[in-house]
Design a protein around this motif. Structure first.
Motif, PDB file in Angstrom:
ATOM      1  N   ASP A  68       0.836  -1.212   0.000  1.00  0.00           N
ATOM      2  CA  ASP A  68       0.000   0.000   0.000  1.00  0.00           C
ATOM      3  C   ASP A  68       0.866   1.255   0.000  1.00  0.00           C
ATOM      4  OD1 ASP A  68      -2.298  -1.509  -0.014  1.00  0.00           O
ATOM      5  OD2 ASP A  68      -2.623  -1.376   2.149  1.00  0.00           O
ATOM      6  N   GLU A 116       1.246   4.007  -2.994  1.00  0.00           N
ATOM      7  CA  GLU A 116       1.004   5.418  -2.672  1.00  0.00           C
ATOM      8  C   GLU A 116       2.169   6.298  -3.145  1.00  0.00           C
ATOM      9  OE1 GLU A 116       1.111   8.204   1.309  1.00  0.00           O
ATOM     10  OE2 GLU A 116       0.262   6.188   1.505  1.00  0.00           O
ATOM     11  N   ARG A 172      -2.657  -3.962  -8.597  1.00  0.00           N
ATOM     12  CA  ARG A 172      -2.664  -2.494  -8.528  1.00  0.00           C
ATOM     13  C   ARG A 172      -1.316  -1.920  -8.960  1.00  0.00           C
ATOM     14  NH1 ARG A 172      -3.758  -1.633  -2.474  1.00  0.00           N
ATOM     15  NH2 ARG A 172      -2.283  -3.384  -2.468  1.00  0.00           N
TER      16      ARG A 172
END
Length: 219
Positions: free
Chosen positions: A68, A72, A120
């Motif tokens: 994550d 980011e 992602r």
């Protein structure tokens, strides 16, 4: 966005030569604004765990990474914003208090054993590579590296390889090969494949530059 950097993912097993491939690609662009980010920097912060728990960390498992945070920060670099890349403290098996400032670049190379594992992250990449090297070469390279650079014993390296590294490679790393646009056999020794990759990257950069210029002209 018109000035989005070219994002390249370079995956492969431990000792495959992926870091060498990434470095050799970088050297093909001496005049280019380029940045390499190692997935290893994004191992999870384990400050809240006692040392005996930290020692059990399986660094070859997808859950060992703070994906994550990596996503980011890559997102910020894409938006041309600077970030503070984490630093991992291997001696204490947790994230260091230090960080490394990174400025946005025209080309960003993401390198790591599981860099193609998360959809992602893959979706942010323009080019996805998998460095595919025979297991016997990978274990020899890992053996030499861990003994010479990390003070490990032969027995400890072999034990870790057979009990953790090899099964994790077969379960998690090898399957990500199917997501690669290009598979490079034999790592950094494959001069032809690296030259072809450099040519492809130059083409992508030129296309982005041309598209950006056309958009400016139209506006």
């Amino acid at each position: 966005m018109d000035n989005k950097p070219v994002i390249i993912g370079v995956a492969g097993g431990s000792g495959s030569g992926k870091t060498t491939v990434a470095n050799k690609i970088c050297r093909q662009f001496p005049e280019q604004s380029i940045l390499m980010i190692e997935q290893d920097a994004y191992y999870k912060d384990q400050t809240d765990l006692p040392m005996e728990e930290r020692l059990k960390t399986n660094y070859d498992h997808p859950l060992a990474f703070d994906i994550d945070l990596m996503i980011e920060q890559i997102g910020k670099l894409i938006q041309r914003e600077p970030v503070e890349k984490p630093v991992y403290d291997y001696a204490n098996h947790t994230r260091s208090d230090e960080t490394v400032p990174l400025e946005p670049r025209d080309v960003v190379i993401l390198e790591g054993i599981l860099i193609l594992d998360d959809e992602r992250l893959r979706d942010l990449m323009d080019i996805k590579l998998f460095v595919d090297t025979d297991s016997d070469l990978r274990i020899i390279r890992r053996l030499l590296r861990d003994i010479q650079e990390r003070g490990r014993t032969i027995d400890s390296v072999i034990d870790q390889y057979t009990s953790v590294v090899r099964p994790m490679h077969l379960q998690f790393i090898e399957p990500t090969k199917r997501y690669a646009d290009i598979i490079i056999p034999e790592g950094g020794d494959n001069v032809v494949a690296i030259d072809l990759m450099a040519t492809k990257i130059k083409t992508v950069i030129e296309e982005k530059t041309r598209d950006g210029s056309e958009n400016v002209t139209r506006s």
